[in-house]
Design an enzyme around this catalytic site. Structure first.
Site, PDB file in Angstrom:
ATOM      1  N   ARG A  80       0.804  -1.225   0.000  1.00 29.54           N
ATOM      2  CA  ARG A  80       0.000   0.000   0.000  1.00 29.54           C
ATOM      3  C   ARG A  80       0.839   1.278   0.000  1.00 29.54           C
ATOM      4  NH1 ARG A  80      -4.139  -2.790  -1.847  1.00 29.54           N
ATOM      5  NH2 ARG A  80      -4.983  -4.304  -0.368  1.00 29.54           N
ATOM      6  N   HIS A 184     -13.102 -11.211  -5.495  1.00 27.17           N
ATOM      7  CA  HIS A 184     -13.417  -9.783  -5.492  1.00 27.17           C
ATOM      8  C   HIS A 184     -14.634  -9.495  -6.372  1.00 27.17           C
ATOM      9  CE1 HIS A 184      -9.195  -9.619  -4.116  1.00 27.17           C
ATOM     10  NE2 HIS A 184      -9.580  -8.524  -3.490  1.00 27.17           N
ATOM     11  N   ASP A 257     -12.693 -12.440   5.186  1.00 28.78           N
ATOM     12  CA  ASP A 257     -12.256 -11.558   4.116  1.00 28.78           C
ATOM     13  C   ASP A 257     -13.300 -10.439   3.999  1.00 28.78           C
ATOM     14  OD1 ASP A 257     -10.678 -10.558   2.072  1.00 28.78           O
ATOM     15  OD2 ASP A 257     -10.551 -12.457   0.996  1.00 28.78           O
TER      16      ASP A 257
END
Length: 507
Positions: A80, A184, A257
Protein backbone atom coordinates in the site's frame (compact mmCIF):
# COMPACT_ATOMS: atom_id res chain seq x y z
CA UNK A 1 -28.67 -7.78 27.50
CA UNK A 2 -28.43 -3.99 27.35
CA UNK A 3 -28.39 -1.98 24.13
CA UNK A 4 -24.96 -0.68 25.10
CA UNK A 5 -23.66 -4.23 25.44
CA UNK A 6 -25.08 -5.19 22.07
CA UNK A 7 -23.65 -2.16 20.27
CA UNK A 8 -20.22 -2.65 21.81
CA UNK A 9 -20.29 -6.35 20.96
CA UNK A 10 -21.15 -5.53 17.35
CA UNK A 11 -18.56 -2.80 16.94
CA UNK A 12 -15.81 -4.83 18.50
CA UNK A 13 -16.26 -7.40 15.72
CA UNK A 14 -15.75 -4.90 12.90
CA UNK A 15 -12.59 -3.78 11.15
CA UNK A 16 -13.61 -1.02 8.77
CA UNK A 17 -12.03 1.13 6.10
CA UNK A 18 -11.82 4.91 6.18
CA UNK A 19 -11.32 7.41 3.38
CA UNK A 20 -9.03 10.11 4.74
CA UNK A 21 -5.29 10.63 5.03
CA UNK A 22 -5.72 12.62 8.22
CA UNK A 23 -8.14 12.39 11.11
CA UNK A 24 -11.42 14.25 10.78
CA UNK A 25 -14.16 14.83 13.33
CA UNK A 26 -16.57 13.07 10.98
CA UNK A 27 -14.50 9.88 10.86
CA UNK A 28 -13.91 9.86 14.61
CA UNK A 29 -17.64 10.35 15.16
CA UNK A 30 -18.44 7.50 12.81
CA UNK A 31 -15.96 5.10 14.42
CA UNK A 32 -17.34 6.01 17.84
CA UNK A 33 -20.93 5.55 16.69
CA UNK A 34 -20.30 1.95 15.66
CA UNK A 35 -17.74 1.24 18.42
CA UNK A 36 -15.36 0.01 15.70
CA UNK A 37 -12.80 -2.45 16.96
CA UNK A 38 -10.32 -1.65 14.23
CA UNK A 39 -9.52 0.08 10.99
CA UNK A 40 -7.73 -1.10 7.87
CA UNK A 41 -5.64 1.33 5.84
CA UNK A 42 -5.34 1.23 2.06
CA UNK A 43 -3.34 3.16 -0.52
CA UNK A 44 -6.04 5.84 -0.40
CA UNK A 45 -5.03 6.56 3.21
CA UNK A 46 -1.26 6.53 2.72
CA UNK A 47 0.89 9.37 1.40
CA UNK A 48 4.10 8.72 3.32
CA UNK A 49 5.45 6.82 6.30
CA UNK A 50 5.41 9.95 8.46
CA UNK A 51 1.85 10.88 7.51
CA UNK A 52 0.64 7.32 8.15
CA UNK A 53 2.31 7.19 11.54
CA UNK A 54 0.60 10.48 12.43
CA UNK A 55 -2.78 9.25 11.14
CA UNK A 56 -2.62 6.12 13.29
CA UNK A 57 -1.47 8.03 16.39
CA UNK A 58 -4.18 10.67 15.94
CA UNK A 59 -6.88 8.03 15.50
CA UNK A 60 -5.90 6.32 18.72
CA UNK A 61 -5.66 9.61 20.60
CA UNK A 62 -9.06 10.76 19.37
CA UNK A 63 -10.76 7.48 20.28
CA UNK A 64 -8.84 7.15 23.56
CA UNK A 65 -9.08 3.36 23.57
CA UNK A 66 -7.26 0.40 22.07
CA UNK A 67 -7.78 0.22 18.32
CA UNK A 68 -6.55 -2.49 15.98
CA UNK A 69 -4.89 -1.00 12.91
CA UNK A 70 -4.43 -3.43 10.02
CA UNK A 71 -2.96 -3.37 6.54
CA UNK A 72 -2.53 -5.70 3.55
CA UNK A 73 1.25 -5.65 3.03
CA UNK A 74 2.17 -8.86 1.25
CA UNK A 75 5.15 -7.66 -0.75
CA UNK A 76 5.22 -7.67 -4.53
CA UNK A 77 1.80 -7.01 -5.99
CA UNK A 78 0.08 -5.94 -2.76
CA UNK A 79 1.92 -3.09 -1.06
CA UNK A 80 0.00 0.00 0.00
CA UNK A 81 3.00 2.32 0.28
CA UNK A 82 4.59 4.07 -2.70
CA UNK A 83 7.78 4.90 -0.84
CA UNK A 84 9.44 4.69 2.57
CA UNK A 85 9.31 0.90 3.09
CA UNK A 86 11.26 -1.96 1.59
CA UNK A 87 9.52 -3.10 -1.60
CA UNK A 88 10.27 -6.79 -1.36
CA UNK A 89 9.39 -9.11 -4.25
CA UNK A 90 6.14 -10.97 -3.75
CA UNK A 91 5.64 -14.54 -2.67
CA UNK A 92 6.02 -15.93 -6.20
CA UNK A 93 9.57 -14.60 -6.38
CA UNK A 94 10.32 -15.90 -2.89
CA UNK A 95 8.98 -19.30 -3.90
CA UNK A 96 11.59 -19.43 -6.67
CA UNK A 97 14.54 -17.79 -4.93
CA UNK A 98 14.28 -17.64 -1.13
CA UNK A 99 15.60 -19.90 1.58
CA UNK A 100 13.45 -20.23 4.71
CA UNK A 101 15.95 -17.99 6.51
CA UNK A 102 15.53 -15.33 3.83
CA UNK A 103 11.73 -15.59 4.00
CA UNK A 104 11.96 -15.12 7.74
CA UNK A 105 14.18 -12.07 7.20
CA UNK A 106 11.63 -10.61 4.80
CA UNK A 107 8.92 -11.11 7.41
CA UNK A 108 11.07 -9.56 10.10
CA UNK A 109 11.82 -6.45 8.05
CA UNK A 110 8.14 -6.09 7.13
CA UNK A 111 7.26 -6.49 10.80
CA UNK A 112 9.79 -3.95 11.99
CA UNK A 113 8.80 -1.38 9.38
CA UNK A 114 5.04 -1.73 9.86
CA UNK A 115 5.23 -1.93 13.65
CA UNK A 116 7.38 1.21 13.79
CA UNK A 117 4.66 3.05 11.85
CA UNK A 118 1.99 1.88 14.30
CA UNK A 119 0.32 -1.11 12.65
CA UNK A 120 -0.77 -4.07 14.78
CA UNK A 121 -1.86 -6.60 12.17
CA UNK A 122 -0.57 -7.44 8.71
CA UNK A 123 -3.08 -9.41 6.67
CA UNK A 124 -0.33 -11.60 5.24
CA UNK A 125 1.11 -13.98 4.19
CA UNK A 126 -0.95 -15.58 1.42
CA UNK A 127 -0.74 -19.36 1.90
CA UNK A 128 -2.81 -20.42 -1.10
CA UNK A 129 -1.28 -23.25 -3.14
CA UNK A 130 -1.46 -22.71 -6.88
CA UNK A 131 -2.67 -25.30 -9.39
CA UNK A 132 -2.21 -25.42 -13.18
CA UNK A 133 -5.55 -23.60 -13.51
CA UNK A 134 -5.40 -19.83 -13.91
CA UNK A 135 -6.34 -18.09 -10.67
CA UNK A 136 -7.01 -14.42 -11.48
CA UNK A 137 -7.08 -13.29 -7.86
CA UNK A 138 -3.79 -14.83 -6.69
CA UNK A 139 -1.07 -15.42 -9.36
CA UNK A 140 2.21 -13.95 -8.02
CA UNK A 141 0.74 -13.51 -4.54
CA UNK A 142 1.34 -17.24 -3.92
CA UNK A 143 4.59 -18.96 -2.98
CA UNK A 144 3.84 -21.55 -5.68
CA UNK A 145 2.31 -24.94 -6.36
CA UNK A 146 4.23 -27.09 -3.86
CA UNK A 147 2.28 -27.34 -0.57
CA UNK A 148 5.40 -28.21 1.41
CA UNK A 149 7.32 -25.24 0.00
CA UNK A 150 4.38 -22.88 0.62
CA UNK A 151 4.12 -24.16 4.20
CA UNK A 152 7.85 -23.81 4.83
CA UNK A 153 8.22 -20.28 3.48
CA UNK A 154 4.90 -19.09 4.89
CA UNK A 155 5.76 -20.38 8.34
CA UNK A 156 9.14 -18.69 8.17
CA UNK A 157 7.62 -15.36 7.15
CA UNK A 158 5.12 -15.58 10.01
CA UNK A 159 7.94 -16.19 12.50
CA UNK A 160 9.78 -13.15 11.22
CA UNK A 161 6.79 -10.80 11.36
CA UNK A 162 5.72 -11.88 14.83
CA UNK A 163 9.25 -11.76 16.20
CA UNK A 164 9.13 -8.06 15.30
CA UNK A 165 5.92 -7.61 17.30
CA UNK A 166 3.51 -7.56 14.36
CA UNK A 167 0.55 -9.93 14.25
CA UNK A 168 0.55 -11.99 11.04
CA UNK A 169 -2.55 -13.38 9.33
CA UNK A 170 -2.47 -16.61 7.31
CA UNK A 171 -4.88 -16.43 4.37
CA UNK A 172 -7.12 -17.56 2.62
CA UNK A 173 -8.42 -20.56 4.57
CA UNK A 174 -9.15 -23.35 3.57
CA UNK A 175 -7.02 -22.44 0.52
CA UNK A 176 -8.23 -20.79 -2.68
CA UNK A 177 -5.30 -21.48 -4.97
CA UNK A 178 -7.50 -23.65 -7.18
CA UNK A 179 -10.17 -20.97 -7.66
CA UNK A 180 -10.74 -19.88 -11.25
CA UNK A 181 -13.00 -16.96 -10.29
CA UNK A 182 -11.72 -13.92 -8.41
CA UNK A 183 -13.71 -13.55 -5.18
CA UNK A 184 -13.42 -9.78 -5.49
CA UNK A 185 -15.93 -10.13 -8.32
CA UNK A 186 -17.99 -13.29 -7.71
CA UNK A 187 -18.22 -16.50 -5.72
CA UNK A 188 -15.75 -19.27 -6.66
CA UNK A 189 -16.54 -22.96 -6.32
CA UNK A 190 -13.45 -25.14 -5.83
CA UNK A 191 -13.92 -28.76 -6.84
CA UNK A 192 -11.14 -30.80 -5.24
CA UNK A 193 -11.20 -34.29 -3.79
CA UNK A 194 -10.58 -34.51 -0.07
CA UNK A 195 -6.97 -35.63 -0.41
CA UNK A 196 -6.00 -32.69 -2.62
CA UNK A 197 -7.98 -30.28 -0.44
CA UNK A 198 -5.98 -31.57 2.53
CA UNK A 199 -2.75 -30.68 0.71
CA UNK A 200 -4.04 -27.12 0.22
CA UNK A 201 -4.61 -27.02 3.97
CA UNK A 202 -1.05 -28.03 4.79
CA UNK A 203 0.37 -24.47 4.93
CA UNK A 204 -2.34 -23.49 7.42
CA UNK A 205 -1.44 -26.42 9.64
CA UNK A 206 2.15 -25.15 9.66
CA UNK A 207 0.93 -21.62 10.41
CA UNK A 208 -1.14 -22.85 13.36
CA UNK A 209 1.88 -24.71 14.75
CA UNK A 210 3.93 -21.51 14.32
CA UNK A 211 1.42 -19.71 16.54
CA UNK A 212 0.10 -17.35 13.88
CA UNK A 213 -1.92 -14.60 15.53
CA UNK A 214 -4.71 -14.57 12.94
CA UNK A 215 -6.18 -16.59 10.12
CA UNK A 216 -8.49 -15.31 7.39
CA UNK A 217 -11.14 -17.31 5.59
CA UNK A 218 -12.04 -16.88 1.96
CA UNK A 219 -15.37 -16.41 0.22
CA UNK A 220 -15.15 -19.74 -1.59
CA UNK A 221 -17.33 -22.84 -1.73
CA UNK A 222 -15.28 -26.00 -1.13
CA UNK A 223 -17.48 -29.11 -1.14
CA UNK A 224 -14.54 -31.21 0.09
CA UNK A 225 -14.91 -29.45 3.46
CA UNK A 226 -18.53 -28.25 3.54
CA UNK A 227 -21.36 -30.62 2.55
CA UNK A 228 -23.76 -27.77 1.82
CA UNK A 229 -22.59 -26.90 -1.68
CA UNK A 230 -24.23 -23.47 -1.52
CA UNK A 231 -22.32 -22.35 1.55
CA UNK A 232 -19.00 -20.47 1.34
CA UNK A 233 -16.32 -20.90 3.98
CA UNK A 234 -17.33 -17.49 5.34
CA UNK A 235 -20.62 -18.92 6.65
CA UNK A 236 -19.50 -22.49 7.30
CA UNK A 237 -19.43 -23.63 10.93
CA UNK A 238 -17.72 -26.79 9.68
CA UNK A 239 -14.80 -24.75 8.36
CA UNK A 240 -14.71 -21.68 10.65
CA UNK A 241 -15.11 -23.63 13.88
CA UNK A 242 -14.64 -27.38 13.48
CA UNK A 243 -11.76 -27.20 10.99
CA UNK A 244 -10.10 -24.13 12.47
CA UNK A 245 -10.46 -24.81 16.17
CA UNK A 246 -10.67 -28.61 16.45
CA UNK A 247 -8.56 -29.81 13.52
CA UNK A 248 -5.97 -27.07 12.97
CA UNK A 249 -6.10 -26.10 16.66
CA UNK A 250 -5.69 -22.44 15.79
CA UNK A 251 -5.86 -20.49 19.05
CA UNK A 252 -5.75 -16.99 17.60
CA UNK A 253 -8.27 -14.71 15.95
CA UNK A 254 -10.27 -15.74 12.88
CA UNK A 255 -11.02 -12.89 10.44
CA UNK A 256 -13.36 -12.86 7.48
CA UNK A 257 -12.26 -11.56 4.12
CA UNK A 258 -13.86 -8.27 3.10
CA UNK A 259 -17.65 -8.60 3.15
CA UNK A 260 -17.83 -5.87 0.49
CA UNK A 261 -16.33 -8.27 -2.08
CA UNK A 262 -18.50 -9.42 -4.96
CA UNK A 263 -18.47 -13.03 -3.80
CA UNK A 264 -20.65 -11.96 -0.86
CA UNK A 265 -22.27 -8.72 -1.99
CA UNK A 266 -23.75 -10.27 -5.15
CA UNK A 267 -25.49 -13.07 -3.24
CA UNK A 268 -26.26 -11.98 0.34
CA UNK A 269 -27.23 -8.82 2.14
CA UNK A 270 -24.57 -7.35 4.40
CA UNK A 271 -26.89 -7.94 7.36
CA UNK A 272 -27.17 -11.67 6.66
CA UNK A 273 -23.49 -11.97 5.82
CA UNK A 274 -22.30 -10.34 9.04
CA UNK A 275 -24.53 -12.39 11.31
CA UNK A 276 -23.86 -15.69 9.55
CA UNK A 277 -20.09 -15.11 9.59
CA UNK A 278 -20.09 -14.56 13.36
CA UNK A 279 -22.38 -17.56 13.88
CA UNK A 280 -19.95 -19.67 11.85
CA UNK A 281 -17.11 -18.83 14.24
CA UNK A 282 -15.37 -15.65 13.10
CA UNK A 283 -14.07 -13.20 15.66
CA UNK A 284 -13.59 -10.19 13.37
CA UNK A 285 -15.23 -9.09 10.13
CA UNK A 286 -13.75 -6.87 7.44
CA UNK A 287 -16.08 -4.30 5.87
CA UNK A 288 -13.68 -2.10 4.01
CA UNK A 289 -15.25 0.28 1.53
CA UNK A 290 -18.93 1.14 1.97
CA UNK A 291 -19.94 3.13 5.06
CA UNK A 292 -23.63 2.31 4.68
CA UNK A 293 -22.79 -1.38 4.70
CA UNK A 294 -20.65 -0.87 7.81
CA UNK A 295 -23.62 0.73 9.58
CA UNK A 296 -25.93 -2.05 8.43
CA UNK A 297 -23.52 -4.75 9.58
CA UNK A 298 -23.20 -3.11 12.98
CA UNK A 299 -26.95 -2.82 13.41
CA UNK A 300 -27.55 -6.42 12.34
CA UNK A 301 -24.93 -7.78 14.73
CA UNK A 302 -26.29 -5.77 17.63
CA UNK A 303 -29.84 -6.98 16.95
CA UNK A 304 -28.69 -10.59 16.62
CA UNK A 305 -26.81 -10.28 19.91
CA UNK A 306 -29.91 -8.94 21.66
CA UNK A 307 -31.95 -11.74 20.13
CA UNK A 308 -29.62 -14.36 21.60
CA UNK A 309 -28.26 -15.62 18.27
CA UNK A 310 -24.76 -16.01 19.74
CA UNK A 311 -24.08 -18.24 22.76
CA UNK A 312 -22.52 -16.70 25.85
CA UNK A 313 -19.70 -19.24 25.72
CA UNK A 314 -18.65 -18.49 22.14
CA UNK A 315 -18.92 -14.74 22.77
CA UNK A 316 -16.68 -15.00 25.83
CA UNK A 317 -14.11 -17.11 23.98
CA UNK A 318 -14.11 -14.72 21.05
CA UNK A 319 -13.77 -11.71 23.37
CA UNK A 320 -10.73 -13.30 24.95
CA UNK A 321 -9.06 -13.83 21.57
CA UNK A 322 -9.81 -10.25 20.49
CA UNK A 323 -8.48 -8.91 23.81
CA UNK A 324 -5.22 -10.79 23.30
CA UNK A 325 -4.85 -9.22 19.86
CA UNK A 326 -5.87 -5.77 21.09
CA UNK A 327 -3.17 -6.02 23.74
CA UNK A 328 -0.61 -5.53 21.00
CA UNK A 329 -1.99 -2.09 20.16
CA UNK A 330 -1.38 -0.80 23.68
CA UNK A 331 2.36 -1.32 23.24
CA UNK A 332 4.44 1.50 21.81
CA UNK A 333 5.65 1.03 18.22
CA UNK A 334 9.01 -0.69 18.18
CA UNK A 335 12.06 0.94 16.62
CA UNK A 336 13.44 -0.69 13.53
CA UNK A 337 16.44 -2.98 14.10
CA UNK A 338 17.36 -4.25 10.64
CA UNK A 339 19.79 -2.06 8.71
CA UNK A 340 18.15 -0.44 5.66
CA UNK A 341 21.10 -1.32 3.46
CA UNK A 342 20.88 -4.98 4.45
CA UNK A 343 17.17 -4.96 3.62
CA UNK A 344 17.83 -3.44 0.18
CA UNK A 345 20.55 -6.01 -0.50
CA UNK A 346 18.10 -8.81 0.37
CA UNK A 347 15.47 -7.18 -1.85
CA UNK A 348 17.88 -7.12 -4.80
CA UNK A 349 19.24 -10.61 -4.20
CA UNK A 350 15.75 -12.11 -4.21
CA UNK A 351 14.75 -10.18 -7.33
CA UNK A 352 17.81 -11.41 -9.23
CA UNK A 353 17.42 -14.97 -7.98
CA UNK A 354 13.79 -15.14 -9.13
CA UNK A 355 14.54 -14.26 -12.76
CA UNK A 356 13.83 -17.16 -15.13
CA UNK A 357 15.35 -16.78 -18.60
CA UNK A 358 14.05 -19.24 -21.18
CA UNK A 359 16.12 -19.04 -24.35
CA UNK A 360 14.26 -19.27 -27.62
CA UNK A 361 14.67 -18.23 -31.24
CA UNK A 362 16.15 -14.86 -30.30
CA UNK A 363 19.88 -15.50 -29.81
CA UNK A 364 20.83 -11.86 -29.20
CA UNK A 365 20.83 -12.18 -25.38
CA UNK A 366 22.99 -10.92 -23.77
CA UNK A 367 22.53 -7.69 -25.68
CA UNK A 368 25.85 -6.12 -26.73
CA UNK A 369 26.42 -2.38 -26.25
CA UNK A 370 25.19 -0.33 -29.16
CA UNK A 371 22.50 -2.80 -30.22
CA UNK A 372 19.38 -1.13 -31.64
CA UNK A 373 16.57 -2.12 -29.25
CA UNK A 374 12.90 -1.18 -29.00
CA UNK A 375 11.27 -1.59 -25.60
CA UNK A 376 7.49 -1.97 -25.82
CA UNK A 377 6.12 -1.53 -22.31
CA UNK A 378 2.78 -1.00 -20.51
CA UNK A 379 1.75 2.33 -19.11
CA UNK A 380 1.18 1.34 -15.51
CA UNK A 381 -0.73 4.52 -14.78
CA UNK A 382 -3.55 2.62 -16.50
CA UNK A 383 -3.92 0.47 -13.37
CA UNK A 384 -3.77 3.51 -11.09
CA UNK A 385 -1.65 4.09 -8.00
CA UNK A 386 -2.87 1.07 -6.04
CA UNK A 387 -0.12 -1.37 -7.03
CA UNK A 388 2.54 1.00 -8.37
CA UNK A 389 5.25 2.64 -6.32
CA UNK A 390 7.14 5.82 -7.12
CA UNK A 391 9.29 5.40 -10.21
CA UNK A 392 7.00 2.95 -11.99
CA UNK A 393 4.12 5.10 -13.20
CA UNK A 394 6.50 6.07 -16.01
CA UNK A 395 8.36 2.84 -16.65
CA UNK A 396 10.06 4.39 -19.66
CA UNK A 397 12.38 6.54 -17.56
CA UNK A 398 13.57 3.54 -15.57
CA UNK A 399 14.00 1.39 -18.70
CA UNK A 400 15.95 4.07 -20.55
CA UNK A 401 18.26 4.77 -17.61
CA UNK A 402 19.07 1.09 -17.01
CA UNK A 403 19.75 0.32 -20.66
CA UNK A 404 21.87 3.45 -21.08
CA UNK A 405 24.02 2.30 -18.15
CA UNK A 406 24.77 -0.72 -20.32
CA UNK A 407 25.65 1.23 -23.47
CA UNK A 408 22.25 0.95 -25.15
CA UNK A 409 19.89 3.80 -26.01
CA UNK A 410 16.53 2.06 -26.45
CA UNK A 411 13.57 3.23 -28.44
CA UNK A 412 10.63 3.54 -26.06
CA UNK A 413 7.21 2.40 -27.27
CA UNK A 414 4.60 2.59 -24.47
CA UNK A 415 1.18 0.97 -24.81
CA UNK A 416 -2.10 1.15 -22.92
CA UNK A 417 -3.50 -2.04 -21.40
CA UNK A 418 -6.71 -1.40 -23.31
CA UNK A 419 -4.85 -0.65 -26.55
CA UNK A 420 -6.95 -0.73 -29.71
CA UNK A 421 -6.03 -2.48 -32.98
CA UNK A 422 -4.86 0.76 -34.57
CA UNK A 423 -2.46 1.39 -31.69
CA UNK A 424 -1.09 -2.15 -32.01
CA UNK A 425 -0.49 -1.62 -35.73
CA UNK A 426 1.41 1.61 -35.05
CA UNK A 427 3.57 -0.07 -32.39
CA UNK A 428 4.28 -2.99 -34.72
CA UNK A 429 5.30 -0.66 -37.55
CA UNK A 430 7.56 1.39 -35.26
CA UNK A 431 9.28 -1.73 -33.89
CA UNK A 432 10.24 -3.02 -37.34
CA UNK A 433 13.21 -0.67 -37.54
CA UNK A 434 15.02 -2.20 -34.52
CA UNK A 435 17.47 -5.10 -34.36
CA UNK A 436 15.89 -6.45 -31.16
CA UNK A 437 12.54 -5.96 -29.46
CA UNK A 438 11.77 -6.32 -25.76
CA UNK A 439 8.03 -6.70 -25.14
CA UNK A 440 7.21 -6.13 -21.47
CA UNK A 441 3.84 -7.67 -20.59
CA UNK A 442 1.79 -6.85 -17.51
CA UNK A 443 -0.97 -9.49 -17.31
CA UNK A 444 -1.82 -11.02 -20.66
CA UNK A 445 -4.48 -13.44 -19.42
CA UNK A 446 -6.42 -10.60 -17.82
CA UNK A 447 -6.29 -8.11 -20.71
CA UNK A 448 -7.56 -9.15 -24.15
CA UNK A 449 -5.89 -6.18 -25.91
CA UNK A 450 -2.55 -7.18 -24.44
CA UNK A 451 -3.10 -10.69 -25.81
CA UNK A 452 -3.62 -9.22 -29.27
CA UNK A 453 -0.46 -7.17 -28.88
CA UNK A 454 1.53 -10.29 -27.95
CA UNK A 455 0.15 -12.22 -30.90
CA UNK A 456 1.13 -9.44 -33.29
CA UNK A 457 4.66 -9.16 -31.95
CA UNK A 458 5.28 -12.90 -32.16
CA UNK A 459 5.97 -12.21 -35.84
CA UNK A 460 9.34 -10.85 -34.63
CA UNK A 461 10.13 -14.22 -33.02
CA UNK A 462 13.85 -14.37 -33.87
CA UNK A 463 14.55 -10.90 -32.43
CA UNK A 464 11.91 -10.82 -29.69
CA UNK A 465 12.31 -11.09 -25.91
CA UNK A 466 9.02 -11.30 -23.99
CA UNK A 467 9.23 -10.18 -20.37
CA UNK A 468 6.38 -11.52 -18.21
CA UNK A 469 5.91 -9.56 -15.00
CA UNK A 470 2.48 -10.14 -13.45
CA UNK A 471 1.59 -13.74 -14.29
CA UNK A 472 4.07 -16.53 -15.14
CA UNK A 473 1.21 -18.54 -16.67
CA UNK A 474 1.07 -15.95 -19.48
CA UNK A 475 3.87 -18.01 -21.03
CA UNK A 476 1.26 -20.57 -22.01
CA UNK A 477 -0.31 -18.07 -24.39
CA UNK A 478 2.87 -17.67 -26.44
CA UNK A 479 2.46 -19.65 -29.67
CA UNK A 480 5.97 -19.22 -31.13
CA UNK A 481 9.44 -19.50 -29.58
CA UNK A 482 10.80 -16.09 -28.62
CA UNK A 483 13.16 -15.78 -25.69
CA UNK A 484 11.10 -15.36 -22.52
CA UNK A 485 12.10 -13.76 -19.22
CA UNK A 486 9.82 -14.28 -16.20
CA UNK A 487 10.38 -11.72 -13.43
CA UNK A 488 7.66 -12.72 -10.91
CA UNK A 489 6.84 -9.05 -10.36
CA UNK A 490 7.05 -5.53 -11.72
CA UNK A 491 8.65 -3.49 -8.93
CA UNK A 492 11.41 -1.06 -9.95
CA UNK A 493 14.22 -3.29 -8.71
CA UNK A 494 12.74 -6.30 -10.53
CA UNK A 495 12.58 -4.48 -13.87
CA UNK A 496 16.08 -3.17 -13.26
CA UNK A 497 17.36 -6.66 -12.49
CA UNK A 498 15.73 -7.98 -15.66
CA UNK A 499 17.51 -5.39 -17.80
CA UNK A 500 20.83 -6.15 -16.13
CA UNK A 501 20.35 -9.83 -16.97
CA UNK A 502 19.43 -9.10 -20.58
CA UNK A 503 22.61 -7.06 -20.89
CA UNK A 504 24.79 -9.79 -19.37
CA UNK A 505 25.53 -7.94 -16.16
CA UNK A 506 24.51 -10.69 -13.72
CA UNK A 507 24.53 -14.46 -13.50
Amino acid sequence: MSTCDAEEFAGRRLIVGIEETEVSDETVGFLCSIHAGGVILYARNIESVEQTNRLIADLRAALDRPLLVAIDHEGGLVVRFKRGVTMFPGNSALGVAATPAEAESVGRVMGEELRSIGFDVNLAPVLDVLTPAYNPGITIRSFGDDPARVAELGGAMIRGMQAAGLAACAKHLPGKGAATVDAHHDLPVIELDRGVAEEHLRPFRRAARAGVACMMTSHVIVPAWERDETMPATFSHTIATELVRLDLRHEGVLISDDLDMGAVAKHWSIEAAAVRAIEAGHDLLLVCHDRERMLAAHKALAEAYDAGRFSAKTVAESDARISDLLGRSTASPRPRKTDSQAARELEGRLARGALELRHGACDLVPFPPGLSIAVVYPRLDDIGPVHVEDGMLDMGKLVAARFEQNGISPGLLPYRLDCEPNEIRKLFHAAKAYEAIVLVCYHVMAHAPERELLRAFEAFEDRLVVVLTRNPLDAGLIETSPTVLVTHGFRTFQIGAAIELLCGRQA
